[in-house]
Design an enzyme around this catalytic site. Structure first.
Site, short mmCIF file in Angstrom:
data_model
loop_
_atom_site.label_atom_id
_atom_site.label_comp_id
_atom_site.label_asym_id
_atom_site.label_seq_id
_atom_site.Cartn_x
_atom_site.Cartn_y
_atom_site.Cartn_z
N LYS A 11 0.91 -1.24 -0.08
CA LYS A 11 0.11 -0.04 0.12
C LYS A 11 1.01 1.25 -0.01
O LYS A 11 2.11 1.05 0.32
CB LYS A 11 -0.99 0.09 1.28
CG LYS A 11 -0.35 0.09 2.73
CD LYS A 11 0.09 1.54 3.25
CE LYS A 11 0.76 1.32 4.51
NZ LYS A 11 1.74 2.39 4.89
N ASP A 136 -2.33 -1.35 10.49
CA ASP A 136 -2.37 -1.47 9.07
C ASP A 136 -3.37 -2.76 8.66
O ASP A 136 -3.43 -2.83 7.43
CB ASP A 136 -1.22 -1.22 8.37
CG ASP A 136 -0.82 0.14 8.45
OD1 ASP A 136 -1.57 1.03 8.88
OD2 ASP A 136 0.52 0.26 7.83
O1 C5P Z 1 0.65 -1.38 14.30
P1 C5P Z 1 1.76 -1.31 13.83
O2 C5P Z 1 2.81 -2.34 14.79
O3 C5P Z 1 2.03 -1.49 12.49
O4 C5P Z 1 2.54 0.21 14.33
C1 C5P Z 1 3.93 0.11 14.41
C2 C5P Z 1 4.32 1.01 15.37
O5 C5P Z 1 3.80 2.73 14.86
C3 C5P Z 1 3.82 1.06 16.72
O6 C5P Z 1 4.72 0.43 17.70
C4 C5P Z 1 3.69 2.50 17.17
O7 C5P Z 1 4.58 3.04 17.75
C5 C5P Z 1 3.35 3.33 15.98
N1 C5P Z 1 1.96 3.78 15.54
C6 C5P Z 1 1.27 4.54 16.41
N2 C5P Z 1 -0.06 5.00 16.10
C7 C5P Z 1 -0.69 4.37 15.20
C8 C5P Z 1 0.04 3.30 14.32
C9 C5P Z 1 1.28 3.01 14.80
O8 C5P Z 1 2.06 5.34 17.26
N3 C5P Z 1 -1.99 4.63 14.99
#
Ligand code: C5P
Length: 305
Positions: A11, A136
């Site tokens: 994406k 995501d």
């Molecule tokens: O959810 P995911 O593991 O893909 O996100 C990676 C990092 O990005 C998380 O550990 C967080 O620190 C940050 N993040 C965030 N707020 C979001 C999505 C991601 O702070 N809405």
């Protein structure tokens, strides 16, 4: 049984607004997701008990921290499946590029195992598991042009799906999403009044293109996190704009930049110009919601053969 083969698409974020931070450290977002036809190849083969990951890319972990492995383990526990699976991942999506490769792999594994194990959960039934794996992941259960709210895990497809040529530039720099968000925390100012995505969507519905309204609030923090990117970013943007991109932006927390073009010819020119400057540039296309679903349908047919 033959392994189930799937494509796991990347994406880009056409726009990304960070509205604030929650107590748990996660950020309140408003983002516009778009799938593109750059994909990892995944194959799922039954194993008696264990979940095992094999990947051809040295930077991808193959232990329990791999998002595809987490997806398989979560689904196995949730649906009480005793069987295991070998997940083989052929990486084509740049790693640490802001293109959602790991999240896409996890969603592909959820949807693939839902079929392989005949669970019948579908995107609705898988959504709760998907959001536990990463912010995501729920988006990749749907694909196409979609609005992401909350942590990015509340997803709403747009009526008008974008069709465009995309020039993707991989500067080869690995940027940690968590670190970019942390850096942003020091700079975050209240954003209630900002709603660039709303302007974009309302212009799009009128058919008059509102790409100039879109912004990526993570870009400045990403450039501070990876200073080598700043000089490259300037050059990449200059080429994309010169060749007539309707949008030239950073995807997610980086490091990939992209340019959006209505026509193939300027997209080809931009790609060639970037390659001549030594960049790894790819020419891809957007995938609409329908095209994304179609790609999934084809994987299913392969299973039935
Ligand atoms: O959810 P995911 O593991 O893909 O996100 C990676 C990092 O990005 C998380 O550990 C967080 O620190 C940050 N993040 C965030 N707020 C979001 C999505 C991601 O702070 N809405």
């Amino acid at each position: 049984m033959k392994p189930l083969r799937l494509r796991s698409f990347a994406k880009i974020n056409l726009g990304l607004e960070v509205l604030g931070v929650h107590e748990d450290g996660y950020h309140e977002l408003r983002t516009l997701f778009q799938t593109i036809d750059l994909a990892d190849e995944i194959s799922l083969a039954p194993l008696p008990r264990a979940v095992r990951v094999v990947c051809d890319h040295p930077l991808v972990p193959t232990d329990a921290t791999n998002l595809a492995a987490r997806a398989a383990e979560l689904l196995r526990g949730y649906a009480r499946v005793a069987q295991g699976v070998q997940i083989r991942i052929k990486k084509r999506i740049p790693v640490g590029g802001g293109l959602g490769g790991g999240s896409s792999n996890a969603a592909a594994v959820l949807m693939g195992l839902d079929r392989l194990w005949k669970l019948g959960l579908g995107p609705d039934g898988l959504h709760r598991l998907a959001r536990r794996i990463g912010a995501d992941v729920p988006y990749f259960l749907l694909g196409g042009t979609a609005l992401g709210l909350a942590r990015g895990d509340e997803v709403y497809p747009l009526r008008r799906q974008i069709r465009a040529h995309v020039v993707l530039v991989d500067p080869g720099v690995h940027v940690s999403t968590a670190r970019v968000f942390q850096r942003l925390d020091g700079q975050l100012t209240p954003r209630e009044k900002s709603n660039s995505i709303f302007y974009f969507i309302s212009r799009e519905l009128e058919g008059s293109g509102g790409y100039r309204f879109l912004q990526n609030d993570l870009e400045e923090a990403a450039l501070e996190e990876a200073p080598v990117l700043r000089e490259q970013a300037g050059r990449i943007r200059a080429v994309l704009s010169r060749e007539g991109a309707s949008l030239a932006a950073l995807s997610g927390s980086g490091s990939s930049y992209f340019g959006l073009f209505e026509d193939a010819r300027p997209a080809r020119r931009a790609r060639a110009a970037l390659a001549a400057e030594g960049f790894r540039a790819l020419g891809v296309r957007t995938l609409t919601l329908e095209q994304y679903r179609g790609a999934w349908g084809r994987s299913r047919n392969r299973l039935r053969q």
